[in-house]
Design an enzyme around this catalytic site. Sequence first.
Site, PDB file in Angstrom:
ATOM      1  N   LYS A 116       0.757  -1.106  -0.110  1.00 38.16           N
ATOM      2  CA  LYS A 116       0.099   0.065  -0.051  1.00 38.16           C
ATOM      3  C   LYS A 116       0.943   1.427   0.037  1.00 38.16           C
ATOM      4  O   LYS A 116       0.243   2.376  -0.396  1.00 38.16           O
ATOM      5  CB  LYS A 116      -0.813  -0.202   1.277  1.00 38.16           C
ATOM      6  CG  LYS A 116      -2.157  -1.001   1.207  1.00 38.16           C
ATOM      7  CD  LYS A 116      -2.821  -0.950   2.372  1.00 38.16           C
ATOM      8  CE  LYS A 116      -3.647  -2.155   2.781  1.00 38.16           C
ATOM      9  NZ  LYS A 116      -4.628  -2.415   1.900  1.00 38.16           N
ATOM     10  N   GLY A 164      -7.930  -7.729   3.165  1.00 37.28           N
ATOM     11  CA  GLY A 164      -8.913  -8.299   3.811  1.00 37.28           C
ATOM     12  C   GLY A 164      -9.114  -7.914   5.353  1.00 37.28           C
ATOM     13  O   GLY A 164      -9.722  -8.303   6.158  1.00 37.28           O
ATOM     14  N   GLU A 275      -9.743   1.098  -5.537  1.00 33.94           N
ATOM     15  CA  GLU A 275     -10.525   1.526  -4.100  1.00 33.94           C
ATOM     16  C   GLU A 275     -10.370   2.914  -3.683  1.00 33.94           C
ATOM     17  O   GLU A 275      -9.119   3.075  -3.287  1.00 33.94           O
ATOM     18  CB  GLU A 275     -10.414   0.415  -3.370  1.00 33.94           C
ATOM     19  CG  GLU A 275     -10.881  -1.003  -3.381  1.00 33.94           C
ATOM     20  CD  GLU A 275     -10.832  -1.939  -2.334  1.00 33.94           C
ATOM     21  OE1 GLU A 275     -11.317  -2.808  -2.318  1.00 33.94           O
ATOM     22  OE2 GLU A 275      -9.972  -1.529  -1.371  1.00 33.94           O
ATOM     23  N   ARG A 297      -7.004  -7.911  -9.562  1.00 32.07           N
ATOM     24  CA  ARG A 297      -7.633  -9.095 -10.029  1.00 32.07           C
ATOM     25  C   ARG A 297      -9.270  -8.859  -9.949  1.00 32.07           C
ATOM     26  O   ARG A 297      -9.752  -7.741  -9.941  1.00 32.07           O
ATOM     27  CB  ARG A 297      -7.426  -9.954  -8.568  1.00 32.07           C
ATOM     28  CG  ARG A 297      -8.122  -9.243  -7.345  1.00 32.07           C
ATOM     29  CD  ARG A 297      -8.167 -10.272  -6.343  1.00 32.07           C
ATOM     30  NE  ARG A 297      -8.086  -9.653  -4.980  1.00 32.07           N
ATOM     31  CZ  ARG A 297      -9.193  -9.037  -4.431  1.00 32.07           C
ATOM     32  NH1 ARG A 297     -10.393  -9.134  -4.967  1.00 32.07           N
ATOM     33  NH2 ARG A 297      -9.210  -8.467  -3.352  1.00 32.07           N
TER      34      ARG A 297
END
Length: 659
Positions: A116, A164, A275, A297
């Site tokens: 990130k 996640g 995102e 993905r």
Amino acid sequence: MFDKILIANRGEIACRVIRTARRMGIKTVAVYSDADSGALHVELADEAYRIGAAPAQESYLSIERIIAAAERSGAQAVHPGYGFLSENAAFAEAVEAAGLTFIGPQPSAIRAMGLKDAAKALMEQSGVPVVPGYHGDNQDPDFLAARAAEIGYPVLIKARAGGGGKGMRRVDDAQDFAASLDAARREALAAFGDDAVLIEKYLLRPRHIEVQVFGDRHGNAVHLFERDCSLQRRHQKVIEEAPAPGMTAEMRRVMGEAAVRAARAIDYRGAGTVEFIADVSDGLWPDRFFFMEMNTRLQVEHPVTEAISGVDLVEWQLRVAAGEPLPKKQAELAISGWAFEARVYAEDAAKGFLPATGKIERLAFPQSGVRVDAGIRSGDRISTHYDPLIAKLIVHSPNRQAALTGLCHALEATRIEGTVSNLAFLANLTRQDDFAGGHPDTGLIDRNLEMLTAAAEPSGTAIALAAVLSLEARQAGSDPWETLGHWQLWSEMQRIVTLHHAGDVFSLRVVARGFDMFAVHNGQRVIPVRIVRRDGGGVQVEADGRQVFVEVSRHGGHLSLRFDGAVHVFDLDDPLSAAASEGAGSDRLIAPMPGFVKIVRAVAGSTVSKGDPLVVMEAMKMELTLAAPRDGVVENVAVSEGQQVSEGALLVSLKAAEE
Ligand code: ADP
Ligand code: ADP
Ligand code: MG
């Protein structure tokens, strides 16, 4: 185009990829672990190869075994699905090194977005707005604390390798920073093998809005509009929708362009998601959204984009991987209608979304008006090894209101027996005012948890019906109705029935008045109950002068009744006597679900206080910290780290502290 592809995944996404491949005339190869030898994806594929034992490390995460299966099968390309190896650059490289095509982006693009901090730095350079914060290399705790103070509390510490929803800690106060940093680092190291973090400003009223992008090998890149994924529990998405409510054309254009810029910056090929997090404390504004991360993905929630764009994203993935240009240009893409997706999980929302396992005795979906992407069928097991996702329900309608109503109906018409599920929670969510009104935000579920997880209060009639129907359930083995039928031979046969429901105990006297006729005394009044007709899944009953059809199912000691739009689950045995040993104040710490013992903190002979963490278990991708049920001294530690335990296994026992 390829003749044959291997799908390096399991569950619903493997089934979903197979469906499109089959429609395109491409043969499919599945892989399976020992836990999945009878799974739906294995049955649907043209052929399937065993790749190892149930733990993902030995099967779905084994690069070597998956490539060996691909070579044996003669597949020309590998689709990674989502999760598992889908964002593993080494896997993409190994696939290409074996002379096969990876159906996804090139390894350099996966790497560029894999961490990130590096991704944020790259995005900043490309002119994409990023969440304010620190994402540099310096990991010195004092230095990071100074950055947090500069950014201003609250801040969010994030593992740079995170995913996640793991490895994140919100910090509200400078004095908690050091401890939170330590905790985030430990968690990140355990989960991702990397303890570096970044610090972000914690947005107080955020919405998660993401943009689907697609690139090809010919330099084209487009976006397929946005999805709102703000409804989250534990930072994980539960219901997603497309388009995002409240988006203006201007905001959509600005976000779409930013996402395409992000994709172009890494010469992106295939399907990807950028995102963003939007600060909606004062509405949606084009200058108040920030890049969070890019997922390189296909995303779990891709079907809502398919619904509103009319594009089969898996087909596009296959075409792009085979070297074809994108089938459409930006100007040829348009939004039609509104779509929602709900993720149906085997989990207990009322118990902190605790994942459940077990055999799905019955699974039935509505026949029309909904797309069901499921990876399991009636009779399959939810194992501890993988994600407890049962299915995704996707509805598409001309407008948001109609789509939301459709989703609610689809959830209510779905039947899952044999394990708990979040169906009722999801249906409650569709009725929540802010969400129904088009104002989701990432804190909505936590703020409304009580309303969303409340079990429907059973009416006096419901309790009376449960009492009568439980008599059948108690007579396991014999045909109970025959037994009950015999009651008519006696003048007044009666039984006292005890039922447990969400912590309440109901005691009733059931008196048989004739064949299939009963009088139920609940201490206050008498409710006449007559069984009018029986049918496979339930009974037509007349209670208190009103006829209804009641769906009845029974598993273990639970009796579940569904009528008047609500489901009531009664325990026939006292759940407390069985679980007494697990409750507060008890002497024994018990495994609440099957899993793996990750950390043992308890030491025999040491003094502990109520609430002290004694054991950390890992089950179904979730960490559970089990705390001391009371003050005392550890008498015995029955497990060791790395051990697999079954539900109900004794972990630690306590004895009273010596005065
Ligand atoms: P992951 O890789 O685990 O998906 P993300 O960075 O995408 O991590 O964040 C997951 C979720 O955490 C987001 O969807 C959002 O709900 C929340 N979140 C992330 N960053 C912030 C932030 N800066 N402020 C508030 N919430 C955040
Ligand atoms: P209704 O809900 O149809 O008005 P009642 O007046 O019979 O029915 O019951 C009201 C409430 O009393 C129920 O919703 C339940 O909470 C409680 N109740 C009913 N039966 C029992 C029982 N046997 N023991 C304890 N509480 C009961
Ligand atoms: Mg994310």
